[in-house]
Design a protein around this motif. Structure first.
Motif, PDB file in Angstrom:
ATOM      1  N   TRP A 196      29.509 -59.756  20.438  1.00 27.80           N
ATOM      2  CA  TRP A 196      28.650 -59.916  21.617  1.00 27.80           C
ATOM      3  C   TRP A 196      29.019 -58.909  22.690  1.00 27.80           C
ATOM      4  CZ3 TRP A 196      24.499 -63.129  21.540  1.00 27.80           C
ATOM      5  CH2 TRP A 196      24.420 -64.010  20.459  1.00 27.80           C
ATOM      6  N   GLY A 197      27.990 -58.305  23.301  1.00 37.05           N
ATOM      7  CA  GLY A 197      28.204 -57.336  24.373  1.00 37.05           C
ATOM      8  C   GLY A 197      26.923 -57.130  25.140  1.00 37.05           C
ATOM      9  N   ARG A 198      26.744 -55.890  25.670  1.00 33.85           N
ATOM     10  CA  ARG A 198      25.566 -55.601  26.496  1.00 33.85           C
ATOM     11  C   ARG A 198      25.383 -56.700  27.549  1.00 33.85           C
ATOM     12  NH1 ARG A 198      21.768 -52.003  24.221  1.00 33.85           N
ATOM     13  NH2 ARG A 198      20.093 -53.153  25.204  1.00 33.85           N
ATOM     14  N   HIS A 199      26.487 -57.118  28.187  1.00 35.43           N
ATOM     15  CA  HIS A 199      26.432 -58.229  29.137  1.00 35.43           C
ATOM     16  C   HIS A 199      25.649 -57.844  30.391  1.00 35.43           C
ATOM     17  CE1 HIS A 199      29.463 -59.899  26.526  1.00 35.43           C
ATOM     18  NE2 HIS A 199      30.261 -58.892  26.764  1.00 35.43           N
ATOM     19  N   ARG A 200      24.845 -58.763  30.861  1.00 37.05           N
ATOM     20  CA  ARG A 200      24.034 -58.545  32.068  1.00 37.05           C
ATOM     21  C   ARG A 200      24.089 -59.798  32.931  1.00 37.05           C
ATOM     22  NH1 ARG A 200      24.315 -54.301  29.980  1.00 37.05           N
ATOM     23  NH2 ARG A 200      22.681 -53.026  29.055  1.00 37.05           N
ATOM     24  N   HIS A 201      24.027 -59.602  34.223  1.00 32.74           N
ATOM     25  CA  HIS A 201      23.892 -60.731  35.145  1.00 32.74           C
ATOM     26  C   HIS A 201      22.419 -61.113  35.227  1.00 32.74           C
ATOM     27  CE1 HIS A 201      23.531 -62.617  39.204  1.00 32.74           C
ATOM     28  NE2 HIS A 201      24.715 -63.112  38.902  1.00 32.74           N
ATOM     29  N   VAL A 202      22.124 -62.393  35.091  1.00 26.87           N
ATOM     30  CA  VAL A 202      20.725 -62.838  35.183  1.00 26.87           C
ATOM     31  C   VAL A 202      20.438 -63.353  36.585  1.00 26.87           C
ATOM     32  CG1 VAL A 202      18.965 -64.394  34.247  1.00 26.87           C
ATOM     33  CG2 VAL A 202      20.694 -63.398  32.725  1.00 26.87           C
ATOM     34  N   MET A 203      21.118 -64.417  36.970  1.00 24.61           N
ATOM     35  CA  MET A 203      20.935 -64.924  38.330  1.00 24.61           C
ATOM     36  C   MET A 203      22.113 -65.802  38.723  1.00 24.61           C
ATOM     37  SD  MET A 203      17.706 -67.439  37.687  1.00 24.61           S
ATOM     38  CE  MET A 203      17.886 -69.068  36.981  1.00 24.61           C
ATOM     39  N   GLY A 204      22.286 -65.945  40.018  1.00 23.88           N
ATOM     40  CA  GLY A 204      23.437 -66.683  40.529  1.00 23.88           C
ATOM     41  C   GLY A 204      23.014 -67.917  41.298  1.00 23.88           C
ATOM     42  N   LYS A 205      24.018 -68.632  41.803  1.00 20.44           N
ATOM     43  CA  LYS A 205      23.713 -69.720  42.736  1.00 20.44           C
ATOM     44  C   LYS A 205      22.886 -69.115  43.864  1.00 20.44           C
ATOM     45  CE  LYS A 205      27.794 -69.070  45.527  1.00 20.44           C
ATOM     46  NZ  LYS A 205      29.015 -69.610  46.085  1.00 20.44           N
ATOM     47  N   SER A 206      22.135 -69.918  44.553  1.00 23.70           N
ATOM     48  CA  SER A 206      21.229 -69.309  45.524  1.00 23.70           C
ATOM     49  C   SER A 206      21.391 -69.930  46.896  1.00 23.70           C
ATOM     50  CB  SER A 206      19.788 -69.470  45.053  1.00 23.70           C
ATOM     51  OG  SER A 206      19.317 -70.749  45.395  1.00 23.70           O
ATOM     52  N   GLY A 207      20.627 -69.407  47.839  1.00 22.11           N
ATOM     53  CA  GLY A 207      20.593 -69.970  49.183  1.00 22.11           C
ATOM     54  C   GLY A 207      19.812 -71.264  49.238  1.00 22.11           C
ATOM     55  N   ASN A 208      19.131 -71.601  48.135  1.00 24.42           N
ATOM     56  CA  ASN A 208      18.444 -72.897  48.077  1.00 24.42           C
ATOM     57  C   ASN A 208      19.516 -73.982  47.971  1.00 24.42           C
ATOM     58  OD1 ASN A 208      15.983 -71.431  47.844  1.00 24.42           O
ATOM     59  ND2 ASN A 208      16.360 -71.217  45.649  1.00 24.42           N
ATOM     60  N   TRP A 209      19.548 -74.891  48.879  1.00 26.74           N
ATOM     61  CA  TRP A 209      20.692 -75.805  48.985  1.00 26.74           C
ATOM     62  C   TRP A 209      20.889 -76.678  47.762  1.00 26.74           C
ATOM     63  CZ3 TRP A 209      22.069 -78.040  54.438  1.00 26.74           C
ATOM     64  CH2 TRP A 209      22.313 -76.966  55.302  1.00 26.74           C
ATOM     65  N   TRP A 210      19.828 -76.988  47.011  1.00 30.29           N
ATOM     66  CA  TRP A 210      19.993 -77.861  45.836  1.00 30.29           C
ATOM     67  C   TRP A 210      20.747 -77.153  44.710  1.00 30.29           C
ATOM     68  CZ3 TRP A 210      17.928 -76.426  41.141  1.00 30.29           C
ATOM     69  CH2 TRP A 210      16.989 -75.389  41.162  1.00 30.29           C
ATOM     70  N   GLU A 211      20.876 -75.826  44.775  1.00 31.29           N
ATOM     71  CA  GLU A 211      21.562 -75.052  43.724  1.00 31.29           C
ATOM     72  C   GLU A 211      22.535 -74.068  44.353  1.00 31.29           C
ATOM     73  OE1 GLU A 211      18.948 -72.509  41.491  1.00 31.29           O
ATOM     74  OE2 GLU A 211      17.902 -71.797  43.270  1.00 31.29           O
ATOM     75  N   ASN A 212      23.184 -74.478  45.434  1.00 32.69           N
ATOM     76  CA  ASN A 212      24.020 -73.521  46.172  1.00 32.69           C
ATOM     77  C   ASN A 212      25.483 -73.511  45.724  1.00 32.69           C
ATOM     78  OD1 ASN A 212      24.849 -75.924  47.212  1.00 32.69           O
ATOM     79  ND2 ASN A 212      24.352 -75.469  49.348  1.00 32.69           N
ATOM     80  N   LEU A 213      25.818 -74.318  44.671  1.00 33.97           N
ATOM     81  CA  LEU A 213      27.203 -74.329  44.184  1.00 33.97           C
ATOM     82  C   LEU A 213      27.339 -73.551  42.880  1.00 33.97           C
ATOM     83  CD1 LEU A 213      29.932 -75.700  45.016  1.00 33.97           C
ATOM     84  CD2 LEU A 213      29.428 -77.338  43.194  1.00 33.97           C
ATOM     85  N   LYS A 214      26.489 -73.900  41.896  1.00 31.28           N
ATOM     86  CA  LYS A 214      26.524 -73.222  40.600  1.00 31.28           C
ATOM     87  C   LYS A 214      25.233 -73.536  39.858  1.00 31.28           C
ATOM     88  CE  LYS A 214      29.181 -76.976  38.464  1.00 31.28           C
ATOM     89  NZ  LYS A 214      30.244 -77.334  37.517  1.00 31.28           N
ATOM     90  N   ILE A 215      24.952 -72.715  38.849  1.00 33.74           N
ATOM     91  CA  ILE A 215      23.794 -72.943  37.992  1.00 33.74           C
ATOM     92  C   ILE A 215      24.232 -72.733  36.545  1.00 33.74           C
ATOM     93  CG2 ILE A 215      22.115 -72.242  39.752  1.00 33.74           C
ATOM     94  CD1 ILE A 215      21.877 -69.542  38.297  1.00 33.74           C
ATOM     95  N   GLY A 216      23.435 -73.214  35.606  1.00 26.49           N
ATOM     96  CA  GLY A 216      23.750 -72.984  34.199  1.00 26.49           C
ATOM     97  C   GLY A 216      22.487 -73.097  33.365  1.00 26.49           C
ATOM     98  N   GLY A 217      22.444 -72.342  32.281  1.00 24.09           N
ATOM     99  CA  GLY A 217      21.287 -72.396  31.389  1.00 24.09           C
ATOM    100  C   GLY A 217      21.042 -73.812  30.911  1.00 24.09           C
ATOM    101  N   GLY A 218      19.792 -74.137  30.618  1.00 26.05           N
ATOM    102  CA  GLY A 218      19.459 -75.492  30.197  1.00 26.05           C
ATOM    103  C   GLY A 218      18.898 -75.494  28.796  1.00 26.05           C
ATOM    104  N   ALA A 219      17.571 -75.495  28.721  1.00 24.45           N
ATOM    105  CA  ALA A 219      16.906 -75.468  27.428  1.00 24.45           C
ATOM    106  C   ALA A 219      16.740 -74.025  26.959  1.00 24.45           C
ATOM    107  CB  ALA A 219      15.537 -76.132  27.552  1.00 24.45           C
ATOM    108  N   ALA A 220      16.588 -73.833  25.652  1.00 22.83           N
ATOM    109  CA  ALA A 220      16.301 -72.492  25.131  1.00 22.83           C
ATOM    110  C   ALA A 220      15.046 -71.964  25.828  1.00 22.83           C
ATOM    111  CB  ALA A 220      16.083 -72.547  23.630  1.00 22.83           C
TER     112      ALA A 220
END
Ligand code: BMA
Length: 339
Positions: A196-220
């Motif tokens: 595995w390689g070609r690593h890319r950043h997709v998205m981070g926690k945001s300024g939206n308060w409901w997701e301001n700590l961490k996020i994680g992939g869910g469904a495929a």
């Protein structure tokens, strides 16, 4: 209406209920939730955070079963209608490439994806620290482990249902050894499901308060004419602990580390008894969807309060319209994510 097309097959027997009157958010709950309740299997106290898919005219799934000794493992389940499930009484018996037993010390939050006739199960497990485990099967009888893709610590690995640009493509969330008070979604690619390689950043926690700590992939991710529709979890911290909600984003079809749209509000957040109360309160944790290209219907399976499995519904138009109307993807979301 955006008139987005689901780029998948028809699934006429998808579980379904129409949108109730007065619903404002684009996801609505099954009225008979939770569909899997406590003590579903002898020796298993709770099933939650689990993944399903169509199989031979019915449905099959991999389920996070919290054993009565507290250790999570993965159990196989089958269902005629996607709502009522029968579970194997024993854990999935993983083997190595020579057919010898090869069980991880623990395994949780499985996802299930078919690519070119092979079914892949991806989960979080101990690898001298929490990281990602994987196995493949073609018949749901023999489950062969394949190489762990990453070193610790990592969680929430979600495989795309086809190769992108010729590579197997995986989302994950690098983390720490504990309850990780941070975290962004990254993308990695592989020519062979080993390296595995070609690593890319997709998205981070945001300024939206409901997701301001961490996020994680869910469904495929779900392939649509607009892009990859991703249901993920977003976490906020409160004085009484974490709250997990379901969020939505649409990723570029050819370069899925680029976010096209990201919803500023949650799509579903804990508000029923079975989401607010349980082993871990206030958790809605999506791990799988079913979709029917003929009608645009989508059924979302999500863990509730680390205790139950719930089902929610939407349509591709409904959810994409909502995400676009409430989009506030930032510059770091939209870029390729390579530094
Ligand atoms: C996360 C994962 C999930 C769990 C959630 C809430 O870190 O461990 O399996 O649902 O915490 O406890």
């Amino acid at each position: 209406m955006t008139n987005v097309k689901l780029l998948c097959g028809a699934l006429p027997n998808i579980p379904w209920q129409d949108k109730p009157a007065g619903q404002t958010l684009p996801l609505w709950r099954y009225t008979q939730n939770p569909i899997i309740r406590r003590n579903p299997v002898p020796g298993v106290a709770r099933i939650f955070n689990s993944a399903v898919m169509p199989y031979q005219g019915a449905f099959i799934g991999v389920f996070r079963g919290e054993q009565t000794n507290g250790i999570p493992f993965i159990y196989l389940g089958r269902s005629a209608d996607g709502v009522h499930w029968d579970f194997a009484k024993d854990k999935i018996p993983f083997v190595d490439e020579n057919g010898a037993p090869f069980m991880p010390p623990y395994a949780y939050d499985p996802r299930l994806v078919e690519i070119e006739g092979t079914y892949y199960i991806i989960w979080c497990q101990d690898f001298y620290g929490a990281s990602i485990g994987m196995a493949k099967t073609t018949d749901f009888k023999t489950f062969t482990r394949i190489e762990n893709p990453f070193v610790p610590f990592n969680r929430n690995a979600v495989l795309f249902p086809r190769k992108v640009g010729g590579y197997y493509t995986l989302l994950s969330r690098p983390s720490d050894s504990g309850h990780t008070p941070f975290g962004d979604i990254f993308l990695s690619q592989s020519p062979d499901m080993v390296f595995w390689g070609r690593h890319r950043h997709v998205m981070g926690k945001s300024g939206n308060w409901w997701e301001n700590l961490k996020i994680g992939g869910g469904a495929a991710p779900i392939e649509t004419s607009l892009g990859w529709l991703l249901f993920y979890h977003g976490v906020t911290g409160t004085c009484n602990g974490y709250v997990y909600s379901i969020g939505g984003a649409i990723l570029d079809r050819d370069e899925p580390s680029k976010v096209l749209y990201r919803c500023s509000t949650f799509l579903l957040t804990p508000e029923t008894d079975y989401e607010e109360r349980g082993f871990v309160p206030n958790v809605c944790f999506p791990c799988a969807t079913l979709q029917d290209a003929a009608t645009g219907r989508i059924a979302i399976y999500y863990g509730c309060a680390d205790s139950y499995v719930g089902l929610a519904f939407t349509t591709v138009d409904e959810v994409c319209d909502y995400i676009i109307a409430h989009d506030n993807a930032g510059e770091a979301d939209k870029e390729l994510g390579r530094r």
